[in-house]
Design a protein around this motif. Structure first.
Motif, short mmCIF file in Angstrom:
data_model
loop_
_atom_site.label_atom_id
_atom_site.label_comp_id
_atom_site.label_asym_id
_atom_site.label_seq_id
_atom_site.Cartn_x
_atom_site.Cartn_y
_atom_site.Cartn_z
N TYR A 74 0.88 -1.17 0.00
CA TYR A 74 0.00 0.00 0.00
C TYR A 74 0.92 1.23 0.00
N ALA A 75 0.40 2.39 0.31
CA ALA A 75 1.21 3.62 0.25
C ALA A 75 2.52 3.49 1.02
N ASP A 76 2.45 3.16 2.31
CA ASP A 76 3.68 3.05 3.09
C ASP A 76 3.69 1.82 4.00
N PHE A 77 2.92 0.78 3.64
CA PHE A 77 2.91 -0.47 4.40
C PHE A 77 2.49 -1.61 3.49
N SER A 78 2.57 -2.83 4.00
CA SER A 78 2.18 -4.02 3.23
C SER A 78 1.18 -4.82 4.04
N SER A 79 0.25 -5.50 3.34
CA SER A 79 -0.80 -6.22 4.05
C SER A 79 -1.46 -7.25 3.13
N HIS A 80 -1.99 -8.30 3.74
CA HIS A 80 -2.83 -9.26 3.03
C HIS A 80 -4.26 -8.74 2.93
N ASP A 81 -4.55 -7.68 3.67
CA ASP A 81 -5.87 -7.06 3.67
C ASP A 81 -6.95 -8.08 4.03
N GLY A 82 -6.70 -8.83 5.08
CA GLY A 82 -7.67 -9.81 5.56
C GLY A 82 -7.50 -10.00 7.05
N TRP A 83 -8.53 -10.48 7.71
CA TRP A 83 -8.45 -10.75 9.14
C TRP A 83 -7.54 -11.94 9.40
N GLY A 84 -6.99 -12.01 10.57
CA GLY A 84 -6.15 -13.14 10.96
C GLY A 84 -4.67 -12.82 10.76
N THR A 85 -3.88 -13.84 10.77
CA THR A 85 -2.43 -13.66 10.66
C THR A 85 -2.07 -13.06 9.30
N GLU A 102 20.76 -14.04 -2.94
CA GLU A 102 20.85 -15.50 -2.98
C GLU A 102 19.46 -16.12 -3.17
N LEU A 103 18.49 -15.61 -2.42
CA LEU A 103 17.12 -16.14 -2.53
C LEU A 103 16.56 -15.88 -3.93
N ARG A 104 16.78 -14.69 -4.45
CA ARG A 104 16.29 -14.33 -5.78
C ARG A 104 16.88 -15.27 -6.84
N ALA A 105 18.18 -15.61 -6.68
CA ALA A 105 18.84 -16.53 -7.61
C ALA A 105 18.23 -17.93 -7.55
N LYS A 106 17.61 -18.27 -6.42
CA LYS A 106 16.94 -19.56 -6.25
C LYS A 106 15.49 -19.51 -6.71
N GLY A 107 15.04 -18.34 -7.18
CA GLY A 107 13.69 -18.21 -7.71
C GLY A 107 12.66 -17.68 -6.73
N VAL A 108 13.09 -17.21 -5.57
CA VAL A 108 12.16 -16.67 -4.58
C VAL A 108 11.66 -15.32 -5.06
N SER A 109 10.37 -15.06 -4.85
CA SER A 109 9.82 -13.75 -5.22
C SER A 109 9.61 -12.89 -3.98
N PHE A 110 9.67 -11.60 -4.20
CA PHE A 110 9.58 -10.61 -3.13
C PHE A 110 8.41 -9.68 -3.41
N PRO A 111 7.25 -9.94 -2.80
CA PRO A 111 6.13 -9.03 -3.02
C PRO A 111 6.42 -7.62 -2.52
N VAL A 112 7.34 -7.52 -1.55
CA VAL A 112 7.83 -6.22 -1.09
C VAL A 112 9.35 -6.30 -1.09
N GLU A 135 8.34 -11.80 6.64
CA GLU A 135 9.10 -10.56 6.69
C GLU A 135 10.50 -10.88 7.17
N LEU A 136 11.49 -10.40 6.47
CA LEU A 136 12.88 -10.53 6.89
C LEU A 136 13.38 -9.14 7.26
N MET A 137 13.95 -9.02 8.45
CA MET A 137 14.44 -7.73 8.94
C MET A 137 15.92 -7.88 9.30
N GLN A 138 16.72 -6.92 8.91
CA GLN A 138 18.14 -6.97 9.23
C GLN A 138 18.36 -6.49 10.65
N CYS A 139 19.14 -7.26 11.42
CA CYS A 139 19.48 -6.86 12.80
C CYS A 139 20.38 -5.65 12.80
#
Length: 139
Positions: A74-85, A102-112, A135-139
């Motif tokens: 969305y404008a400044d966040f991401s969501s499944h836009d549904g109730w629950g997890t 590395e993940l991209r080279a293995k074919g993983v897609s990144f919706p964000v 969600e992956l966050m860098q420490c």
């Protein structure tokens, strides 16, 4: 202080192909299968990753699972836009940008794609099997 009577146990995913889903977590994140069982007529696989148990099971007799809505930006966040997890997240210790390459080279897609979060740290969302968003966050 939170209630000490509670301790996190697992995250439970219903998968169209539980073994393929478990193998995805192994191949992409280096997870480990700690048990491969059958419960109530469906495969049930316990995958350990980052001290967390991801329980991946198949369709049980009588169930009719429906596909999850994909996460979207969305404008400044991401969501499944549904109730629950909406998603679950991992802190990643290391170079998150390099790991994403590395993940991209293995074919993983990144919706964000990688971006700076509210606190300034890098984060992204990975599309996992069965409509799961991580969600992956860098420490």
């Amino acid at each position: 202080m939170s209630n000490p009577a509670f301790k996190f146990d697992h995250l439970h995913i219903i998968a169209a192909d539980p073994h393929a889903s478990a193998n995805w977590y192994i191949e992409m994140f280096g997870a480990t299968i700690v048990a491969d069982t059958v419960a109530r007529g469906a495969p049930q696989i316990f995958v350990e990753l980052g001290g967390m148990t991801i329980l991946i099971r198949g369709q049980r007799p009588g169930e009719a699972p429906v596909a999850a809505k994909p996460i979207r930006r969305y404008a400044d966040f991401s969501s499944h836009d549904g109730w629950g997890t909406d998603h679950f997240g991992f802190m990643y210790e290391g170079d998150l940008a390099a790991f994403c390459d590395e993940l991209r080279a293995k074919g993983v897609s990144f919706p964000v794609e990688l971006k700076r979060g509210v606190g300034g740290s890098l984060l992204c969302y990975v599309a996992a099997p069965d409509g799961v968003s991580i969600e992956l966050m860098q420490c």
